[in-house]
Write an enzyme that holds these catalytic residues in place. Sequence first.
Site, PDB file in Angstrom:
ATOM      1  N   GLY A 167      45.763 -33.853 -50.398  1.00  0.00           N
ATOM      2  CA  GLY A 167      46.103 -33.410 -50.581  1.00  0.00           C
ATOM      3  C   GLY A 167      44.739 -31.671 -51.275  1.00  0.00           C
ATOM      4  O   GLY A 167      45.112 -30.911 -51.340  1.00  0.00           O
ATOM      5  N   PRO A 204      42.343 -38.602 -47.731  1.00  0.00           N
ATOM      6  CA  PRO A 204      42.298 -36.546 -47.202  1.00  0.00           C
ATOM      7  C   PRO A 204      42.497 -36.743 -46.151  1.00  0.00           C
ATOM      8  O   PRO A 204      41.697 -37.033 -45.241  1.00  0.00           O
ATOM      9  CB  PRO A 204      40.596 -36.779 -48.386  1.00  0.00           C
ATOM     10  CG  PRO A 204      40.243 -38.004 -47.920  1.00  0.00           C
ATOM     11  CD  PRO A 204      40.726 -39.205 -48.148  1.00  0.00           C
ATOM     12  N   GLY A 205      42.807 -35.533 -45.492  1.00  0.00           N
ATOM     13  CA  GLY A 205      43.077 -35.410 -44.407  1.00  0.00           C
ATOM     14  C   GLY A 205      42.577 -33.888 -44.045  1.00  0.00           C
ATOM     15  O   GLY A 205      41.201 -33.820 -42.974  1.00  0.00           O
ATOM     16  N   ARG A 206      43.082 -33.322 -44.259  1.00  0.00           N
ATOM     17  CA  ARG A 206      42.869 -31.284 -44.468  1.00  0.00           C
ATOM     18  C   ARG A 206      41.290 -31.072 -44.884  1.00  0.00           C
ATOM     19  O   ARG A 206      40.346 -30.458 -44.083  1.00  0.00           O
ATOM     20  CB  ARG A 206      43.403 -30.449 -45.315  1.00  0.00           C
ATOM     21  CG  ARG A 206      43.797 -28.522 -45.173  1.00  0.00           C
ATOM     22  CD  ARG A 206      44.638 -28.179 -46.442  1.00  0.00           C
ATOM     23  NE  ARG A 206      45.651 -29.116 -46.741  1.00  0.00           N
ATOM     24  CZ  ARG A 206      46.144 -28.394 -46.035  1.00  0.00           C
ATOM     25  NH1 ARG A 206      46.500 -27.918 -45.123  1.00  0.00           N
ATOM     26  NH2 ARG A 206      47.917 -29.585 -46.065  1.00  0.00           N
ATOM     27  N   ARG A 242      51.262 -22.927 -39.495  1.00  0.00           N
ATOM     28  CA  ARG A 242      51.307 -22.696 -41.408  1.00  0.00           C
ATOM     29  C   ARG A 242      51.729 -21.411 -41.162  1.00  0.00           C
ATOM     30  O   ARG A 242      52.036 -21.132 -42.873  1.00  0.00           O
ATOM     31  CB  ARG A 242      50.363 -23.522 -41.546  1.00  0.00           C
ATOM     32  CG  ARG A 242      49.891 -25.228 -41.166  1.00  0.00           C
ATOM     33  CD  ARG A 242      48.386 -24.861 -41.701  1.00  0.00           C
ATOM     34  NE  ARG A 242      48.525 -25.442 -43.075  1.00  0.00           N
ATOM     35  CZ  ARG A 242      47.432 -24.401 -43.541  1.00  0.00           C
ATOM     36  NH1 ARG A 242      46.980 -23.564 -43.130  1.00  0.00           N
ATOM     37  NH2 ARG A 242      48.228 -24.706 -45.152  1.00  0.00           N
ATOM     38  N   TYR A 246      55.348 -22.231 -44.201  1.00  0.00           N
ATOM     39  CA  TYR A 246      54.781 -22.232 -45.670  1.00  0.00           C
ATOM     40  C   TYR A 246      53.833 -20.779 -45.930  1.00  0.00           C
ATOM     41  O   TYR A 246      53.260 -21.175 -46.715  1.00  0.00           O
ATOM     42  CB  TYR A 246      53.272 -23.227 -45.774  1.00  0.00           C
ATOM     43  CG  TYR A 246      53.345 -24.486 -44.562  1.00  0.00           C
ATOM     44  CD1 TYR A 246      54.661 -25.470 -45.197  1.00  0.00           C
ATOM     45  CD2 TYR A 246      52.259 -24.667 -44.202  1.00  0.00           C
ATOM     46  CE1 TYR A 246      54.625 -26.388 -44.203  1.00  0.00           C
ATOM     47  CE2 TYR A 246      52.426 -26.779 -43.433  1.00  0.00           C
ATOM     48  CZ  TYR A 246      53.619 -27.208 -44.179  1.00  0.00           C
ATOM     49  OH  TYR A 246      53.787 -28.510 -43.842  1.00  0.00           O
ATOM     50  N   CYS A 274      60.356 -15.270 -29.765  1.00  0.00           N
ATOM     51  CA  CYS A 274      61.121 -14.766 -29.936  1.00  0.00           C
ATOM     52  C   CYS A 274      61.766 -15.411 -31.182  1.00  0.00           C
ATOM     53  O   CYS A 274      63.038 -15.235 -31.893  1.00  0.00           O
ATOM     54  CB  CYS A 274      62.015 -14.737 -28.856  1.00  0.00           C
ATOM     55  SG  CYS A 274      63.688 -14.077 -29.524  1.00  0.00           S
ATOM     56  N   GLU A 275      60.853 -15.004 -32.398  1.00  0.00           N
ATOM     57  CA  GLU A 275      60.775 -14.897 -33.757  1.00  0.00           C
ATOM     58  C   GLU A 275      60.340 -14.248 -34.549  1.00  0.00           C
ATOM     59  O   GLU A 275      59.123 -13.356 -34.327  1.00  0.00           O
ATOM     60  CB  GLU A 275      60.731 -16.178 -33.989  1.00  0.00           C
ATOM     61  CG  GLU A 275      61.318 -17.889 -33.579  1.00  0.00           C
ATOM     62  CD  GLU A 275      62.907 -17.973 -33.874  1.00  0.00           C
ATOM     63  OE1 GLU A 275      63.174 -17.472 -35.486  1.00  0.00           O
ATOM     64  OE2 GLU A 275      63.104 -18.781 -33.430  1.00  0.00           O
TER      65      GLU A 275
HETATM   66  C1  LIG Z   1      50.590 -39.565 -48.413  1.00  0.00           C
HETATM   67  C2  LIG Z   1      50.463 -38.435 -47.766  1.00  0.00           C
HETATM   68  N1  LIG Z   1      48.589 -38.584 -47.981  1.00  0.00           N
HETATM   69  C3  LIG Z   1      47.871 -38.327 -47.765  1.00  0.00           C
HETATM   70  C4  LIG Z   1      47.831 -36.971 -46.782  1.00  0.00           C
HETATM   71  C5  LIG Z   1      47.287 -36.097 -46.184  1.00  0.00           C
HETATM   72  O1  LIG Z   1      46.899 -34.362 -46.551  1.00  0.00           O
HETATM   73  P1  LIG Z   1      45.640 -33.596 -46.686  1.00  0.00           P
HETATM   74  O2  LIG Z   1      45.777 -33.091 -45.394  1.00  0.00           O
HETATM   75  O3  LIG Z   1      46.212 -32.262 -47.472  1.00  0.00           O
HETATM   76  O4  LIG Z   1      44.147 -34.254 -47.670  1.00  0.00           O
HETATM   77  C6  LIG Z   1      49.289 -36.206 -46.353  1.00  0.00           C
HETATM   78  C7  LIG Z   1      50.213 -35.137 -46.494  1.00  0.00           C
HETATM   79  O5  LIG Z   1      50.883 -34.270 -46.653  1.00  0.00           O
HETATM   80  C8  LIG Z   1      50.400 -36.836 -46.957  1.00  0.00           C
HETATM   81  O6  LIG Z   1      52.129 -37.118 -47.172  1.00  0.00           O
END
Ligand SMILES: Cc1ncc(COP(=O)(O)O)c(C=O)c1O
Length: 347
Positions: A167, A204-206, A242, A246, A274-275
Amino acid sequence: MAATTHHHLSHASSLPKTLNHPLKQNPFSQLPVLSLRASKNLFRRQSLSLRAVLSQNPAKTLNATFQHCFTKSPDGFLYCEDTKVHPYVATGNKNSKFGIRNEKLQWFLDAVKAHPNELKLVGAHCHLGSTITKVDIFRDAAVLMVNYIDEIRAQGFEVDYLNIGGGLGIDYYHSGAVLPTPRDLIDTVRELVLSRNLNLVIEPGRSLIANTCCLVNRVTGVKTNGTKNFIVIDGSMAELIRPSLYDAYQHIELVSPTPPDAEVSTFDVVGPVCESADFLGKERELPTPAKGTGLVVHDAGAYCMSMASTYNLKMRPPEYWVEEDGSVTRIRHGETFEDHIRFFEGL
Ligand SMILES: Cc1ncc(COP(=O)(O)O)c(C=O)c1O
C-alpha cells in the site's frame, strides 16, 4: 521498463526522462523478507495451513498511541484520515469487507482449534489500504498485530509470520516528493517484528513498479464545450481506469515537440469511450497539441494493464519494453477484433 502503447511513437527516446525505475532483476531478491510468491510456496508445502487475516482494532491494545493518519473512534476502530487515500482503496475500516473483526478473533481461533487436521494457523496478515505516504502507520498497525499475535500465541498457536501488507504510495504528482520505500517500511517495523521472533512478509506492489511504465497515446483532436477545453486521445478509461474509478491523479505530458508559439490552456484529457467518467486527467495546463501528437500518462506500471478491459470494444493495447538506450521491443501483442470474436465462436 515497459510501456503500454497504442502506437509506436517515433519519439520514444524522450520517454526515459521520467521513467527512472528499471527492473533489471527481481526486486524481491533484494528484500530480506519472504515475498508473496515465497509465501505461496510456503502454503503449498504446508498443505494444512491457513492464512489468518485479522482486522486491526486498538480497543484490544494497551499503551498504544496513534499520532498519524489513523485515529481511534469511540467504538475502538481505526479510521484513516489521510485525504490522499480514496475510500475505494481504504481497506482497514470498520465496515470494510476485508479481514476478520476483532470481536470474532476468539470465534476464529476456536474454529481453527476445531479442525486440527485441516487447519494450521501460521501467521497474521493485515493490509491498510493504498497510496499511503507515511510509514508510521505501518508501525501502528504492527503494534496492533503483534499484540494480537501475543494473544493468539497465548492460546498455544505457533504463529511465525506477520504479513504487514502493501500500500505504499508513489509520487503520482511528480512534485519531487520523497516517499517511503519498501525498505523504509521494513525498517519501521523491524524491531517490533524481531522482538516477537516473527518472520516479516510485505506485499508492496505499486511502490515497486508503478513508475516503470507509462500509457502512450495519440491526440485525436482538441475541442471546447461550454467553458471546458478538451484534449481527446485514443487511450481511455478502458486501458487505465484509475482516474475514473478513484479520481486518481496521473501525471500527463505531451511527448511530441509542440510549436514554440503553441498556446498553453487548461484541458481535461479525455478518451473516446461513451462515459463522462472517461477522463485520464482533469484541468491540466498543456500547450495546445496538434492532432497526432503523442501524449503519455505516467506511472501506469501498477493497476493499468491489469485492470484494462475491452469496454466499448476497445481492444487492449500492445506492450513494449524500453531499454535505457531507447531501443524498444514488443513484449505483448495488441488485441484485435478477431481475438475478441474468438470467444463467441463454436458455441
Ligand atoms: C492484501 C494486499 N496486499 C498488497 C496489495 C498491494 O498494494 P500496493 O500495490 O498498493 O502496494 C494489495 C492491493 O490491493 C492488497 O489487497
